[in-house]
Design a protein around this motif. Structure first.
Motif, mmCIF file in Angstrom:
data_model
loop_
_atom_site.group_PDB
_atom_site.id
_atom_site.type_symbol
_atom_site.label_atom_id
_atom_site.label_comp_id
_atom_site.label_asym_id
_atom_site.label_seq_id
_atom_site.Cartn_x
_atom_site.Cartn_y
_atom_site.Cartn_z
ATOM 1 N N ASN A 119 0.824 -1.209 0.000
ATOM 2 C CA ASN A 119 0.000 0.000 0.000
ATOM 3 C C ASN A 119 0.857 1.257 0.000
ATOM 4 O O ASN A 119 0.464 2.288 -0.572
ATOM 5 N N THR A 122 1.786 1.948 -3.498
ATOM 6 C CA THR A 122 0.642 2.551 -4.194
ATOM 7 C C THR A 122 0.514 4.030 -3.860
ATOM 8 O O THR A 122 0.362 4.880 -4.749
ATOM 9 N N ILE A 146 -7.244 7.063 -2.321
ATOM 10 C CA ILE A 146 -6.849 5.665 -2.485
ATOM 11 C C ILE A 146 -6.568 5.012 -1.129
ATOM 12 O O ILE A 146 -6.746 3.807 -0.955
ATOM 13 N N LEU A 152 -10.541 -1.471 -1.143
ATOM 14 C CA LEU A 152 -9.122 -1.773 -1.016
ATOM 15 C C LEU A 152 -8.728 -1.937 0.450
ATOM 16 O O LEU A 152 -7.924 -2.815 0.803
ATOM 17 N N GLU A 162 -5.478 -8.037 -3.871
ATOM 18 C CA GLU A 162 -5.750 -6.639 -4.221
ATOM 19 C C GLU A 162 -4.608 -5.679 -3.880
ATOM 20 O O GLU A 162 -4.270 -4.817 -4.710
ATOM 21 N N THR A 166 -2.882 -3.655 -6.985
ATOM 22 C CA THR A 166 -2.972 -2.197 -7.001
ATOM 23 C C THR A 166 -1.589 -1.560 -7.008
ATOM 24 O O THR A 166 -1.352 -0.567 -7.711
ATOM 25 N N THR A 169 -0.088 -1.862 -10.459
ATOM 26 C CA THR A 169 -0.720 -0.900 -11.369
ATOM 27 C C THR A 169 -0.158 0.500 -11.160
ATOM 28 O O THR A 169 0.205 1.194 -12.120
ATOM 29 N N THR A 432 -10.454 -2.785 -8.340
ATOM 30 C CA THR A 432 -9.410 -2.163 -7.523
ATOM 31 C C THR A 432 -8.138 -1.825 -8.299
ATOM 32 O O THR A 432 -7.518 -0.794 -7.993
ATOM 33 N N PRO A 433 -7.693 -2.610 -9.298
ATOM 34 C CA PRO A 433 -6.480 -2.186 -10.022
ATOM 35 C C PRO A 433 -6.627 -0.850 -10.735
ATOM 36 O O PRO A 433 -5.616 -0.185 -10.995
#
Length: 459
Positions: A119, A122, A146, A152, A162, A166, A169, A432-433
């Motif tokens: 996370n 991300t 996000i 998420l 997930e 994510t 991505t 989610t992506p």
């Protein structure tokens, strides 16, 4: 004399002082979001307890036997291709020497730490993309959007893919949407990083193969020809090697060239069966489909006394009976055949189901179930409605510029998910992506319309 020549040169102090403050504030903001996520993971008693998709089982088997498969205590490991390999491989690196694939094999704090690291990737990537295109204030909003995404956040407390999908991505988007490389060497490096990440993403979710194909197409649209050739060539080569290696592994250990997973047949059957179609034939309701009749029928798939055609209401000659000792490959093929027979026998309902799945994929309102409270549904719905409003405001404020370079990569993900999950099973979790890219766009709602133009001019 140019305007810039009238300005005094920046000193090291002017570069470090004023510019470092918003950067530090953004870093503290991201740290606060991660701490909040850690609190949700830690204080939720059900975090990482269940293993609904057998990822912990596969990771434990891999750690104990070196086989990517499924093993039970005092039994041999059985190779599998039921799940993509990347997430279980990551989990196997933090697995303990437990006697079974229980929570003791993967303590909660270890999975939680892994998910927080993912996370963090991300959040950092989302912040970097948003800061470059809209400014640091928008970057803070993008991180918040996000970071508190209900789906998420929920999936981050489960042994699910997930957080990894994510993060991959967001990392891909950051490298794709950065300022263009100026040297031949940097173009190659950048393309290799993007392609390698897409290869890893495919090993997390096969859906990313569709995104990789669309990104190669996007490269031809928005990049200079020489750069586009490099980008497309590297993506094609890396994806070919990645898919080929996974396919060869499955051919060698399972006797069949499975290029994705042996779960695809079940996934398409879950969204294309007589029970779900009958549910869609009823008056519209916000209550989720009760899959119990489907699960009961699926559990009876080996019962020779039951007629497959009658049970699933498909033509008798369309599907062969499934023997008791059917292999994983046979199970997958049988489920796919039943789904195809259902689709061909009820084509109009299939078309309607595709529209329903697409709507549910992007709907701001989750469906009601027995285990979802009214308050929880209201909070989730409110979040996604606010998210949607910010997204629409940004689209209006920045007009058509968000449909040009380098934003097409985000729309390519939206298209990839829509194409796949309009046919296969779909719900809010499947999107989610796409959320990192969509959060960046939504955060642009608080940036001036000239901000995006000014940054595009600098590219």
């Amino acid at each position: 004399m140019s305007f810039s020549s009238d300005c005094p040169p920046r000193t090291p102090h002017s570069q470090i002082g004023p510019r470092s403050k918003p950067t530090l504030a953004l870093a503290v903001w991201i740290g606060g979001i991660l701490m909040a996520q850690a609190g949700v993971m830690w204080f939720n008693p059900s975090s990482f307890v269940d293993d609904p998709d057998a990822y912990r089982r596969i990771a434990w088997t891999l750690d104990q036997s070196g086989v990517f498969g499924v093993m039970w205590p005092e039994s041999e490991a059985k190779p599998t291709a039921f799940r993509p390999p990347l997430y279980p491989i990551l989990l196997s690196t933090i697995t303990t020497k437990a006697s079974d694939a229980t929570i003791a094999a993967l303590p909660r704090w270890r999975i939680g730490t892994l998910h927080l690291l993912l996370n963090a990737i991300t959040l950092i990537c989302v912040a970097a993309i948003s800061a470059e295109h809209f400014g640091r204030v928008s970057a803070g909003l993008a991180c918040l959007l996000i970071g508190i995404d209900p789906i998420l956040l929920r999936q981050s407390t489960l042994v699910m893919t997930e957080p990894l999908a994510t993060a991959l991505t967001a990392w891909t988007l950051w490298w794709w949407m950065r300022r263009p490389a100026e040297t031949a060497g940097s173009r190659w490096v950048r393309s290799l990083i993007i392609a390698s990440t897409l290869g890893l993403a495919f090993l997390c979710r096969p859906t990313f193969l569709v995104w990789a194909f669309l990104l190669a197409s996007v490269a031809w649209i928005e990049l200079p020809r020489r750069t586009a050739i490099i980008r497309c060539g590297v993506i094609a080569a890396v994806m070919l090697v990645t898919v080929g290696a996974w396919t060869y592994r499955n051919l060698r250990v399972m006797g069949h060239p499975v290029w994705a997973t042996t779960h695809g047949g079940y996934t398409i059957l879950l969204g294309n069966n007589r029970f779900f179609y009958d549910y869609l034939s009823e008056p519209f309701s916000w209550t989720a489909w009760d899959a119990t009749p489907f699960l009961n029928a699926y559990s009876d798939r080996h019962d020779a006394s039951l007629s497959t055609a009658d049970l699933w209401q498909i033509p008798p000659e369309s599907v062969s009976p499934l023997p008791e000792n059917a292999s994983e490959i046979d199970e997958d093929r049988w489920a796919g055949d039943v789904a195809k027979a259902t689709i061909t026998s009820r084509p109009s309902m299939f078309a309607w189901a595709c529209g329903v799945r697409l709507m549910r994929l992007w709907s701001p309102v989750p469906l009601s179930t027995r285990d979802r409270s009214t308050l929880g549904l209201a909070v989730i719905s409110a979040y996604y409605v606010i998210f949607g409003v910010l997204f629409l405001v940004s689209m209006v404020r920045h007009k058509g510029r968000l449909f040009g370079a380098p934003w097409l990569a985000i729309w390519a993900m939206v298209l990839a998910l829509s194409a796949v999950h309009s046919v296969y099973w779909s719900n809010l979790r499947m999107r989610t992506p796409a959320m990192p890219g969509l959060a960046v766009i939504a955060a642009g709602s608080i940036a001036r319309s000239t901000a995006l133009t000014r940054r595009e001019d600098d590219r």
